[in-house]
Design a protein around this motif. Structure first.
Motif, mmCIF file in Angstrom:
data_model
loop_
_atom_site.group_PDB
_atom_site.id
_atom_site.type_symbol
_atom_site.label_atom_id
_atom_site.label_comp_id
_atom_site.label_asym_id
_atom_site.label_seq_id
_atom_site.Cartn_x
_atom_site.Cartn_y
_atom_site.Cartn_z
ATOM 1 N N ARG A 1 7.112 5.944 -15.167
ATOM 2 C CA ARG A 1 8.201 5.873 -14.191
ATOM 3 C C ARG A 1 9.326 6.820 -14.566
ATOM 4 O O ARG A 1 9.586 7.045 -15.741
ATOM 5 C CB ARG A 1 8.786 4.459 -14.118
ATOM 6 N N VAL A 2 9.995 7.351 -13.548
ATOM 7 C CA VAL A 2 11.207 8.141 -13.717
ATOM 8 C C VAL A 2 12.266 7.477 -12.847
ATOM 9 O O VAL A 2 12.048 7.300 -11.641
ATOM 10 C CB VAL A 2 11.006 9.616 -13.287
ATOM 11 N N LYS A 3 13.369 7.088 -13.437
ATOM 12 C CA LYS A 3 14.450 6.389 -12.719
ATOM 13 C C LYS A 3 13.913 5.186 -11.950
ATOM 14 O O LYS A 3 14.341 4.904 -10.836
ATOM 15 C CB LYS A 3 15.189 7.336 -11.777
ATOM 16 N N GLY A 4 12.938 4.495 -12.521
ATOM 17 C CA GLY A 4 12.377 3.296 -11.902
ATOM 18 C C GLY A 4 11.280 3.537 -10.888
ATOM 19 O O GLY A 4 10.632 2.593 -10.445
ATOM 20 N N SER A 5 11.038 4.785 -10.505
ATOM 21 C CA SER A 5 9.998 5.106 -9.519
ATOM 22 C C SER A 5 8.680 5.443 -10.210
ATOM 23 O O SER A 5 8.657 6.258 -11.137
ATOM 24 C CB SER A 5 10.420 6.307 -8.668
ATOM 25 N N VAL A 6 7.605 4.847 -9.752
ATOM 26 C CA VAL A 6 6.278 5.117 -10.309
ATOM 27 C C VAL A 6 5.927 6.574 -10.051
ATOM 28 O O VAL A 6 6.087 7.075 -8.934
ATOM 29 C CB VAL A 6 5.219 4.182 -9.684
ATOM 30 N N VAL A 7 5.435 7.272 -11.089
ATOM 31 C CA VAL A 7 5.073 8.683 -10.950
ATOM 32 C C VAL A 7 3.586 8.936 -11.180
ATOM 33 O O VAL A 7 3.143 10.074 -11.064
ATOM 34 C CB VAL A 7 5.923 9.583 -11.886
ATOM 35 N N VAL A 8 2.820 7.909 -11.467
ATOM 36 C CA VAL A 8 1.379 8.069 -11.626
ATOM 37 C C VAL A 8 0.802 8.449 -10.269
ATOM 38 O O VAL A 8 1.042 7.776 -9.263
ATOM 39 C CB VAL A 8 0.727 6.776 -12.154
ATOM 40 N N GLY A 9 0.093 9.585 -10.216
ATOM 41 C CA GLY A 9 -0.501 10.067 -8.977
ATOM 42 C C GLY A 9 0.424 10.935 -8.137
ATOM 43 O O GLY A 9 0.015 11.460 -7.116
ATOM 44 N N VAL A 10 1.669 11.102 -8.560
ATOM 45 C CA VAL A 10 2.628 11.936 -7.838
ATOM 46 C C VAL A 10 2.427 13.387 -8.280
ATOM 47 O O VAL A 10 2.256 13.648 -9.479
ATOM 48 C CB VAL A 10 4.080 11.466 -8.127
ATOM 49 N N PRO A 11 2.443 14.353 -7.349
ATOM 50 C CA PRO A 11 2.256 15.763 -7.730
ATOM 51 C C PRO A 11 3.266 16.213 -8.795
ATOM 52 O O PRO A 11 4.431 15.808 -8.776
ATOM 53 C CB PRO A 11 2.476 16.522 -6.420
ATOM 54 N N MET A 12 2.792 17.056 -9.706
ATOM 55 C CA MET A 12 3.619 17.523 -10.827
ATOM 56 C C MET A 12 4.953 18.110 -10.388
ATOM 57 O O MET A 12 5.964 17.861 -11.014
ATOM 58 C CB MET A 12 2.872 18.583 -11.635
ATOM 59 N N ASP A 13 4.934 18.907 -9.318
ATOM 60 C CA ASP A 13 6.185 19.542 -8.900
ATOM 61 C C ASP A 13 7.216 18.508 -8.459
ATOM 62 O O ASP A 13 8.406 18.670 -8.690
ATOM 63 C CB ASP A 13 5.950 20.606 -7.829
ATOM 64 N N GLN A 14 6.763 17.407 -7.866
ATOM 65 C CA GLN A 14 7.685 16.343 -7.464
ATOM 66 C C GLN A 14 8.232 15.599 -8.671
ATOM 67 O O GLN A 14 9.410 15.246 -8.715
ATOM 68 C CB GLN A 14 7.002 15.376 -6.501
#
Length: 140
Positions: free
Chosen positions: A83-96
């Motif tokens: 997570r970044v700032k509480g938001s799940v980032v698993v599966g999120v594109p690298m640039d995002q």
């Protein structure tokens, strides 16, 4: 992002990627390419190089010496960003994810990692300018 291994550095703002990169798709986040005279705060990152592991999980490959993440003394290669700032980032594109990691110099971002055998942990990381990281004085 796909399951192919690629790498990113969330240390500093992005610039063009290179197809000739031996790491297979390095997203270079070391230099801010904007050429403005805007007095806005310098944008920088947390000083982590990631690679994309299985199931689109960003894994810490290395830390930029004396960068924000290195200064915490808590993040290690092999840690998986959750997570970044509480938001799940698993599966999120690298640039995002990279856009979430970099921000105003001196600002703090909350990161959550998973470490095998120890579980999840949260770290507050201060964003550090490149000249204060690798080439600057080390703070303990």
């Amino acid at each position: 992002m796909g399951n192919s291994e690629s790498s990113t550095s969330a240390g500093y703002p992005p610039q063009q990627t290179s197809n000739a990169d031996p790491l297979g798709g390095l997203l270079n986040l070391f230099q801010d390419n904007s050429q403005t005279n805007d007095p806005a705060p310098k944008r920088c990152g947390v000083g982590i190089n990631f690679y994309c592991g299985e199931k689109d999980v960003l894994i810490v490959d290395s830390l930029i010496p004396n960068g924000g993440a290195d200064r915490t003394r808590r993040i290690q290669p092999g840690d998986a960003l959750q997570r970044v700032k509480g938001s799940v980032v698993v599966g999120v594109p690298m640039d995002q994810v990279a856009a979430m990691l970099w921000g105003a110099e001196g600002s703090v971002v909350q990161l959550e990692f998973y470490r095998h055998g120890q579980g999840n942990f949260v770290v507050a990381v201060k964003r550090v300018a490149p000249e204060q990281a690798e080439w600057g004085p080390k703070f303990d």
